[in-house]
Design an enzyme around this catalytic site. Structure first.
Site, mmCIF file in Angstrom:
data_model
loop_
_atom_site.group_PDB
_atom_site.id
_atom_site.type_symbol
_atom_site.label_atom_id
_atom_site.label_comp_id
_atom_site.label_asym_id
_atom_site.label_seq_id
_atom_site.Cartn_x
_atom_site.Cartn_y
_atom_site.Cartn_z
ATOM 1 N N SER A 118 0.832 -1.206 0.000
ATOM 2 C CA SER A 118 0.000 0.000 0.000
ATOM 3 C C SER A 118 0.863 1.251 0.000
ATOM 4 C CB SER A 118 -0.857 -0.025 1.271
ATOM 5 O OG SER A 118 -1.391 1.245 1.517
ATOM 6 N N TYR A 142 -1.521 0.032 10.219
ATOM 7 C CA TYR A 142 -1.788 -0.619 8.933
ATOM 8 C C TYR A 142 -0.610 -0.421 7.972
ATOM 9 C CZ TYR A 142 -3.622 -1.308 4.247
ATOM 10 O OH TYR A 142 -3.771 -1.723 2.943
ATOM 11 N N LYS A 146 2.214 -3.277 6.479
ATOM 12 C CA LYS A 146 2.574 -3.533 5.072
ATOM 13 C C LYS A 146 4.081 -3.398 4.888
ATOM 14 C CE LYS A 146 -1.524 -4.375 3.431
ATOM 15 N NZ LYS A 146 -1.873 -5.661 2.844
#
Ligand code: UDP
Length: 341
Positions: A118, A142, A146
Site C-alpha cells: 500500500s 496498517y 505492510k
C-alpha cells in the site's frame, strides 16, 4: 496443464477481480478467505476454502493436495482507523499470519509470491507524485504492517528460494458489474461506495475535513480501477516467471481528485444531487496522495486501461444499483466449514 494460483483473500474486492482475470487467462484458482466483510461470493470458476490463513492444517492440506504455482496474498485487515485502535489484531492478522504463510509455502517448495502492499508505507508525502524511492514513514499500524511484510520479503528473497513482487496500491476503485463483482465491505468506509449510496438512498455524505492543504481544502487521492490493479498482478506473475527476480512497484493512475471533485463527478454520472456535509478530519488522512507509476509502466509494461474517473464511477454506480445492501449475514468464523465449488 493449467497452472494453479492460490489467492488468499480472494473473496475480497481486489482479490475477486484478480481471480476473474486469472480465470479468463486459463489459470486454475484456489481461494482461502475468512469472509471478514460478510461479502457474497460470486466466483463459480474458483475453488473456495472458507478458512483463516492461520489455520495450519488447512494450509498443509492445500499445499499437499495441489500443485500451487504461485500465491497472490490479498488477505489482510484494511481499515487504517481500526488499525490505530487495534494494533495487536492488525499485527497478528497482517504480519504474523503472512509470515506463517511464507514459511509454510517455502516448506512446500512454492517460491512465487505477489503481495498487496500500500502507498500507506510512505506516510505523509514529502513530494508529489510519490515514486518508489520516497522515504518510508508510515503513520498507522496498517501502513507499518505492510512495510514489515515488505522488509520480511526483502530478507527472505536474499536468503531463501523466494521471488516476490510487492504492489503498492493507491486508491482501488470501480467494479465489474457484468460479473457481479464490486466493492463490498461491511462496514463500508470507502469514499466511492459511500458517495453513491448517499445519492441512491438520499443519505448525507460526510466530507471528512475541509481544511487540508489543497485548492478546495479536501483531500486529494489517486483512484485506480480495480481491473487495472488485477492486470498488474498478471504482469507481476509474468515478471517473476520470466526474469526470476523480485521487485516493488507503485500502482496508481497518476491523477489526483479532491473529495469535492469526486462529489461533482458522481453527481454528473448519477444525474442527481448529493447531500453532503463537512465533518471533522478523519484520523490518519494525509492531504494529497498521487502515484508516480513510471516504474511499473517501464519494467512490467503496465498500462492502465480503465482508470478514467468517469469510467470508474460509472462501473461503481452500475454495481451499486445492481446490488441490494446491507449484505447477507454470514456465519461466524467458528461455524465456517471448508467448502468446495
Ligand atoms: N472520505 C470522506 N468521506 C467518507 C469516506 C472517505 O470524505 O465517507 C475521504 C477520506 O477522508 C479520504 C478520501 O475520501 O480523503 C478517500 O478515503 P477512502 O477511505 O476511500 O480511502 P483511503 O484514502 O483512506 O485509502
Amino acid at each position: 496443464m493449467y497452472k494453479t494460483i492460490l489467492i488468499t483473500g480472494g473473496a475480497g474486492y481486489i482479490g475477486s477481480h484478480t481471480s476473474y482475470l486469472l480465470n479468463q487467462l486459463g489459470y486454475k484458482i484456489i481461494i482461502i478467505d475468512k469472509f471478514v466483510h460478510n461479502q457474497n461470493f460470486n466466483q463459480p470458476w474458483a475453488k473456495l476454502i472458507k478458512a483463516d490463513i492461520a489455520d495450519q492444517n488447512i494450509l498443509n492440506q492445500v499445499f499437499a493436495e495441489n500443485k500451487i504455482h504461485a500465491i497472490m496474498h490479498f488477505a489482510a485487515f484494511i481499515e487504517v482507523g481500526e488499525s490505530v485502535k487495534k494494533p495487536k489484531e492488525f499485527y497478528e492478522n497482517n504480519v504474523s499470519k503472512t509470515l506463517n504463510l511464507l514459511n509454510t509455502m517455502l516448506i512446500f517448495g512454492i517460491n512465487k509470491f505477489i503481495f498487496s502492499s500500500s502507498c500507506a508505507i510512505y506516510g505523509n508525502p514529502t513530494n508529489i507524485p510519490i515514486d518508489e524511492n520516497h522515504q518510508f514513514a508510515p503513520i498507522s499500524p496498517y501502513g507499518k504492517n505492510k512495510l514489515c511484510v515488505e522488509f520480511i520479503l526483502q530478507d527472505y528473497a536474499k536468503t531463501y528460494d523466494l521471488k516476490y513482487v510487492s504492489l503498492r496500491y493507491f486508491n482501488a476503485a470501480g467494479a465489474l458489474p457484468k460479473y457481479n463483482l464490486g466493492e463490498q465491505h461491511d462496514p463500508e468506509t470507502h469514499i466511492i461506495p459511500l458517495m453513491l449510496r448517499a445519492i441512491k438512498n438520499n443519505d448525507v455524505f460526510k466530507i471528512f475535513g475541509s481544511d487540508y492543504k489543497t485548492n478546495d481544502g479536501t483531500c486529494i487521492r489517486d483512484y485506480i480501477h480495480v481491473l487495472d490493479i488485477a492486470q498488474a498482478h498478471i504482469l507481476a506473475l509474468k515478471y517473476i516467471e520470466e526474469r526470476n527476480q523480485s521487485n516493488s512497484f507503485n500502482l496508481g493512475s497518476e491523477k489526483g481528485y479532491s473529495v469535492k471533485e469526486m462529489i461533482q463527478e458522481a453527481e454528473n454520472i448519477c444525474n442527481k444531487k448529493m447531500n453532503s456535509k463537512i465533518y471533522d478530519r478523519r484520523p490518519g488522512d494525509v492531504d494529497v496522495l498521487i502515484a508516480d507509476s513510471t516504474k511499473i509502466k517501464t519494467i512490467l509494461g503496465w498500462k492502465p486501461k480503465y482508470s478514467d474517473l468517469k469510467f470508474i464511477l460509472k462501473s461503481a454506480w452500475k454495481w451499486e444499483c445492481k446490488n441490494i445492501f446491507p449484505m447477507k449475514k454470514s456465519a461466524s468464523l467458528k461455524n465456517l466449514k471448508t467448502m468446495y465449488n
